[in-house]
Motif scaffolding. Sequence first.
Motif, short mmCIF file in Angstrom:
data_model
loop_
_atom_site.label_atom_id
_atom_site.label_comp_id
_atom_site.label_asym_id
_atom_site.label_seq_id
_atom_site.Cartn_x
_atom_site.Cartn_y
_atom_site.Cartn_z
N LEU A 77 0.72 -1.05 -0.07
CA LEU A 77 -0.10 -0.01 -0.06
C LEU A 77 0.99 1.26 0.06
O LEU A 77 0.27 2.35 -0.64
CB LEU A 77 -0.89 0.03 1.17
CG LEU A 77 -1.93 -0.93 1.48
CD1 LEU A 77 -2.60 -0.88 2.68
CD2 LEU A 77 -2.89 -1.31 0.12
N MET A 78 2.01 1.32 0.29
CA MET A 78 2.73 2.34 0.75
C MET A 78 4.32 2.32 0.64
O MET A 78 4.82 1.38 1.20
CB MET A 78 2.50 2.93 2.10
CG MET A 78 2.83 4.37 2.40
SD MET A 78 1.35 5.62 1.80
CE MET A 78 -0.06 4.99 2.53
N ARG A 124 5.65 9.87 1.86
CA ARG A 124 5.03 8.77 1.31
C ARG A 124 4.38 8.57 0.10
O ARG A 124 3.90 9.64 -0.33
CB ARG A 124 3.82 8.31 2.37
CG ARG A 124 4.50 7.93 3.83
CD ARG A 124 3.29 7.70 4.73
NE ARG A 124 3.69 7.47 6.20
CZ ARG A 124 3.22 7.32 7.27
NH1 ARG A 124 1.94 7.91 7.12
NH2 ARG A 124 3.47 6.70 8.32
N ARG A 125 4.47 7.64 -0.63
CA ARG A 125 3.98 7.42 -1.94
C ARG A 125 3.06 6.08 -1.90
O ARG A 125 3.52 5.12 -1.75
CB ARG A 125 4.73 7.28 -2.97
CG ARG A 125 4.21 6.93 -4.41
CD ARG A 125 5.36 6.97 -5.67
NE ARG A 125 6.31 6.01 -5.39
CZ ARG A 125 7.57 5.75 -6.18
NH1 ARG A 125 7.42 6.53 -7.20
NH2 ARG A 125 8.33 5.17 -5.84
N SER A 164 -9.14 9.97 -0.71
CA SER A 164 -7.62 10.04 -1.25
C SER A 164 -6.72 9.43 -0.67
O SER A 164 -5.69 9.71 -0.79
CB SER A 164 -7.45 11.60 -1.76
OG SER A 164 -8.26 11.82 -2.53
N GLY A 165 -7.10 8.73 0.40
CA GLY A 165 -5.98 7.95 1.37
C GLY A 165 -5.40 8.97 2.31
O GLY A 165 -4.20 8.72 2.76
N GLY A 166 -6.12 10.36 2.62
CA GLY A 166 -5.66 11.03 3.51
C GLY A 166 -5.73 10.85 5.06
O GLY A 166 -6.60 9.69 4.99
N THR A 167 -5.06 11.51 5.88
CA THR A 167 -5.43 11.11 7.39
C THR A 167 -6.87 11.73 7.64
O THR A 167 -7.19 12.65 6.95
CB THR A 167 -4.25 11.96 8.13
OG1 THR A 167 -3.07 11.58 8.01
CG2 THR A 167 -4.80 12.04 9.73
N LYS A 255 -4.73 6.31 -7.44
CA LYS A 255 -3.55 7.33 -7.86
C LYS A 255 -2.38 6.98 -6.64
O LYS A 255 -2.78 6.78 -5.62
CB LYS A 255 -3.89 8.62 -8.10
CG LYS A 255 -4.96 8.85 -9.08
CD LYS A 255 -5.37 10.30 -9.36
CE LYS A 255 -6.24 10.63 -10.34
NZ LYS A 255 -6.64 11.77 -10.46
N ALA A 256 -1.26 7.07 -7.13
CA ALA A 256 0.00 7.12 -6.45
C ALA A 256 0.52 8.47 -5.77
O ALA A 256 1.37 9.06 -5.98
CB ALA A 256 1.27 6.36 -7.00
#
Length: 353
Positions: A77-78, A124-125, A164-167, A255-256
């Motif tokens: 994932l990261m 982080r990507r 979007s995968g944010g905190t 998206k990365a």
Amino acid sequence: MDANISTLNMNANELIETATHDDFFVLRGLLAPADVFAARAELLALLDEDLAERAKRNITAADWTNDGGFSTSLTLLMHTRLFPSWQSARLASLIVQIIEEPSIAEFVRRVIGEHYRLRVDLVRRASGINDAASDGGPPHTWHRDTPGEFTFGIFLDHMTPPLSGGTCAMRGTHMLPLHPLWDLVLAEDTLTAEELYLLGGPTRIPRAVQALMPFNRVLRRAMVPRAEEIRGMIGDIYFFFNDVWHGRAPNAQGKAFMTVRFGGFPTDFAFKNDLQLPPGIERLPPALRRSYAPSQPVNERGRALIHRNRTKSPSRLMNLAHIEKRLAVAGLQCADWRHGFGIGRMFGPKRAA
């Protein structure tokens, strides 16, 4: 999201008021997009360099420290690299620009303290894989970090769409003394207690047991909708107290996305000294080098607003949910022969997370 997005002309008083009530804020347009793009290119090259070196050396472990002393982590994932400011002059410049911006510097002085020590910066990507949890909760479940910790973040991509995968953070929870992971049941895949987890079990509360925990079910329905994903655009930055109950939103965009985070502790809090600084600190800009220096003056205890965190009394429902979980964990512990004589520990003095 619009409710917590600030404008560039927000002053220190407004930043303080926003962070006090909401635990976090996003500050629009602080950084020039061209400067962020330039830093992003340097950071992307560092991550790609790590991938190439891992392939060359056949490194299969997730966590790895290269010959230069720089640690990285690579999962499905990261991809994360620690202390990239040591190798990216453009990122170091962005961090200095943030901590020296007058309104932010005054905000930090009054909220965090006159003196603080940075623990880490990282890039982080994301892989772009959709990592939504089966129960609808965050893939990185609700938790809080070490007391006194704070974090700034830089968006290296436009992360404005939801998921979007944010905190993601629950407003106002930085004031509460309870830990969302160890003291409550806010997700179906929930852990029991920190002590049992470290001892090896029982580590999880079965779904059948959760079905008999009505107070936690009601609390979950009340609290989870308060969570908000911290989103922004290239040029925006964000701040949050690590005391806030937070997790990570799923990345449903494919998206990365890339982000930078940096943070630390006021000098009157215990420092989480778990990461070794890589060699070459003398090459950092003076302001950043000072922020990482181990030897710094100690703040006068209790003057900054961060000392109000974890001091608010929980609601009656939250207290009932807490007791309910402790009883459930004690029952599981009693049923498990490996820990049959440790029930009293669950009701002894609680250690700060």
